[in-house]
Scaffold this motif. Sequence first.
Motif, PDB file in Angstrom:
ATOM      1  N   GLU A  48       0.811  -1.220   0.000  1.00  0.00           N
ATOM      2  CA  GLU A  48       0.000   0.000   0.000  1.00  0.00           C
ATOM      3  C   GLU A  48       0.844   1.269   0.000  1.00  0.00           C
ATOM      4  O   GLU A  48       0.405   2.319  -0.449  1.00  0.00           O
ATOM      5  CB  GLU A  48      -0.919   0.008   1.203  1.00  0.00           C
ATOM      6  N   GLU A  49       2.064   1.146   0.491  1.00  0.00           N
ATOM      7  CA  GLU A  49       2.932   2.326   0.546  1.00  0.00           C
ATOM      8  C   GLU A  49       3.296   2.822  -0.860  1.00  0.00           C
ATOM      9  O   GLU A  49       3.771   3.930  -1.023  1.00  0.00           O
ATOM     10  CB  GLU A  49       4.186   2.027   1.371  1.00  0.00           C
ATOM     11  N   PHE A  50       3.072   1.993  -1.874  1.00  0.00           N
ATOM     12  CA  PHE A  50       3.349   2.436  -3.247  1.00  0.00           C
ATOM     13  C   PHE A  50       2.211   3.314  -3.789  1.00  0.00           C
ATOM     14  O   PHE A  50       2.375   3.960  -4.823  1.00  0.00           O
ATOM     15  CB  PHE A  50       3.562   1.233  -4.178  1.00  0.00           C
ATOM     16  N   CYS A  51       1.054   3.308  -3.075  1.00  0.00           N
ATOM     17  CA  CYS A  51      -0.079   4.159  -3.467  1.00  0.00           C
ATOM     18  C   CYS A  51      -0.381   4.095  -4.966  1.00  0.00           C
ATOM     19  O   CYS A  51      -0.469   5.140  -5.629  1.00  0.00           O
ATOM     20  CB  CYS A  51       0.172   5.614  -3.093  1.00  0.00           C
ATOM     21  N   GLU A  52      -0.505   2.933  -5.507  1.00  0.00           N
ATOM     22  CA  GLU A  52      -0.853   2.738  -6.928  1.00  0.00           C
ATOM     23  C   GLU A  52       0.212   3.224  -7.908  1.00  0.00           C
ATOM     24  O   GLU A  52      -0.016   3.304  -9.106  1.00  0.00           O
ATOM     25  CB  GLU A  52      -2.194   3.394  -7.263  1.00  0.00           C
ATOM     26  N   SER A  53       1.400   3.595  -7.385  1.00  0.00           N
ATOM     27  CA  SER A  53       2.474   4.042  -8.270  1.00  0.00           C
ATOM     28  C   SER A  53       3.352   2.834  -8.604  1.00  0.00           C
ATOM     29  O   SER A  53       3.486   1.920  -7.790  1.00  0.00           O
ATOM     30  CB  SER A  53       3.285   5.111  -7.536  1.00  0.00           C
ATOM     31  N   PRO A  54       3.978   2.804  -9.773  1.00  0.00           N
ATOM     32  CA  PRO A  54       4.830   1.652 -10.106  1.00  0.00           C
ATOM     33  C   PRO A  54       6.150   1.630  -9.344  1.00  0.00           C
ATOM     34  O   PRO A  54       6.873   0.646  -9.367  1.00  0.00           O
ATOM     35  CB  PRO A  54       5.085   1.811 -11.608  1.00  0.00           C
ATOM     36  N   VAL A 110      15.370   4.328  -7.031  1.00  0.00           N
ATOM     37  CA  VAL A 110      13.948   3.966  -6.968  1.00  0.00           C
ATOM     38  C   VAL A 110      13.815   2.538  -6.453  1.00  0.00           C
ATOM     39  O   VAL A 110      14.749   1.735  -6.561  1.00  0.00           O
ATOM     40  CB  VAL A 110      13.254   4.044  -8.351  1.00  0.00           C
ATOM     41  N   VAL A 111      12.643   2.250  -5.874  1.00  0.00           N
ATOM     42  CA  VAL A 111      12.284   0.869  -5.564  1.00  0.00           C
ATOM     43  C   VAL A 111      11.083   0.537  -6.445  1.00  0.00           C
ATOM     44  O   VAL A 111      10.040   1.205  -6.354  1.00  0.00           O
ATOM     45  CB  VAL A 111      11.907   0.687  -4.080  1.00  0.00           C
ATOM     46  N   ASN A 112      11.232  -0.433  -7.321  1.00  0.00           N
ATOM     47  CA  ASN A 112      10.131  -0.814  -8.199  1.00  0.00           C
ATOM     48  C   ASN A 112       9.166  -1.725  -7.456  1.00  0.00           C
ATOM     49  O   ASN A 112       9.584  -2.658  -6.773  1.00  0.00           O
ATOM     50  CB  ASN A 112      10.665  -1.532  -9.431  1.00  0.00           C
ATOM     51  N   LYS A 113       7.885  -1.451  -7.631  1.00  0.00           N
ATOM     52  CA  LYS A 113       6.853  -2.233  -6.943  1.00  0.00           C
ATOM     53  C   LYS A 113       6.960  -3.709  -7.330  1.00  0.00           C
ATOM     54  O   LYS A 113       6.878  -4.604  -6.491  1.00  0.00           O
ATOM     55  CB  LYS A 113       5.498  -1.682  -7.346  1.00  0.00           C
ATOM     56  N   PHE A 114       7.171  -3.928  -8.611  1.00  0.00           N
ATOM     57  CA  PHE A 114       7.236  -5.282  -9.134  1.00  0.00           C
ATOM     58  C   PHE A 114       8.358  -6.076  -8.434  1.00  0.00           C
ATOM     59  O   PHE A 114       8.161  -7.207  -7.984  1.00  0.00           O
ATOM     60  CB  PHE A 114       7.494  -5.182 -10.647  1.00  0.00           C
ATOM     61  N   ASP A 115       9.515  -5.435  -8.295  1.00  0.00           N
ATOM     62  CA  ASP A 115      10.653  -6.103  -7.639  1.00  0.00           C
ATOM     63  C   ASP A 115      10.362  -6.323  -6.165  1.00  0.00           C
ATOM     64  O   ASP A 115      10.670  -7.362  -5.598  1.00  0.00           O
ATOM     65  CB  ASP A 115      11.920  -5.237  -7.740  1.00  0.00           C
TER      66      ASP A 115
END
Length: 494
Positions: A116-122, A139-144
């Motif tokens: 949730e901390e990514f707030c819909e951002s990639p 950056v930290v990628n959500k996918f990773d």
Amino acid sequence: DGFPATKLFNQGFSYTYDDVIFLPHYIDFPTDSVQLATKLTRNLNLSIPCVASPMDTVTEASMAVSMASLGGIGIVHSNNSAVEQASVVEFAKAHRIPFVNDCVFVSPNDHIQSVEEFCESPCVFVTETGNRSSKVLGVVNKFDWEKCGDRRNARVSDYMVESVVNVPSTYNFDDVAGYLAAKNLDYVPLVRNGEVFDIVSVGDVERVRGFPKTGALPSLGKNGEFLVGASIGTRESDKERLEHLVKAGADVIVLDSSQGNSIYQIEMIKYVKRTYPELDLIGGNVVTMAQAQNLIQAGVDALRVGMGSGSICTTQEVCAVGRGQATAVYKVASIAEQSGIPVIADGGISNSGHIVKALTLGASTVMMGSFLAGSREAPGTYEYKNGHRVKKYRGMGSLEAMTKGSDARYLGDTNKLKIAQGVVGAVADKGSVSRFIPYTMHAVKQGFQDLGASSLESAHKLLRSGVLRLEVRTGAAQTEGGIHGLVSYEKKSF
Ligand code: XMP
């Protein structure tokens, strides 16, 4: 058959939009040839007659950018500090893409515990201090992150990746989309003055390409920037607020007051016109011809009409003052027209038929709160209430909003008792304004076609000349005009 407007509105009744109905006229043109281009003020043109209200649950940067990209405009609210409001205006005006995404910033020592901390951002951006304005480290990628759950206890600096790929914020939507495709990227940050400004993903590109195409031109000012408005009050401190907003590039200022016919507003109009003669100024709110006349004489470039007609308003109940919105728009427009002052029908819009009525009765634009609240572009986050996805929508005269400072709109005294003139509520998730406003405008065009009016100007002429006829609907006629007699139905308009 029916009544001309002069007769209908001069009988001592206060009519709302739902009270009245137009009789159909003659069609000799297709829907698509209806022109909704209009004037917001004496000097500002819009391609569609839609304005987002200066309310803190309706218009901040995201709404302002999307409304301008559609050909309308958003008025950024003033229920915050002058510096905060000016930075919202500046941020919106710096956009060349038709939407705003939230960017998330963390510091190297932070831990990311939940997706949730990514707030819909990639991705999230790692900066030296965790603020937008400090140096970007990676950056930290959500996918990773999702693939490696064991990172939850590690500091982001231990696993972030350095990313140098970005494009300038001056890139427009097509430039960014082209760049993503050419480089085969999932997303790209936009950078301005060395800071991460926004982010565009492949998903955003697909979403925007899926929006209905209307042919309406975006609202752009000089330098090709989106037109953005902002509201102020009439207190002494608002002069400083105004200075910040002018520096931020606000294209139009709304004097936000529930009863605009006051010495405070008239003095403020004179001050603004003296100090910034080039700046367009909207006065109000007014509902009578006498109120309108006073503000026109003081020098406003447009009038905002409505008192107590808003969906969250309790002014008429609390103060016993106001007017039915159909009557108010008709009366004010009939006097404003003589001075070439456009009228903004503010409040009470809950369907496309209301927009047709407001515009035909003399308004040049409609200002909307609840109609736009609950959209993706409205401030706030979605929550669930009784199984429905909703967003908060509140009156600027609600106790909750006034606690943050909006009591100036009601000429309240901050040291004394606060009396609410509005409520706090929630409205359903409506999706993106970039999807539902184009459909709404098409419905409005169909209404104009039924009236035989190919433009706002032609509708105004047909009404004033008495060619267009109206009637008042009885309670039963209103019931008949709505959905009735069904055990159940699904209300889907497009
Ligand atoms: P809608 O119907 O579009 O109305 O939701 C939005 C307009 O309502 C006005 N407004 C208020 N009026 N008490 C009032 O009497 C309030 O708390 C309040 N907050 C907003 C405002 O003109 C807005 O554009």
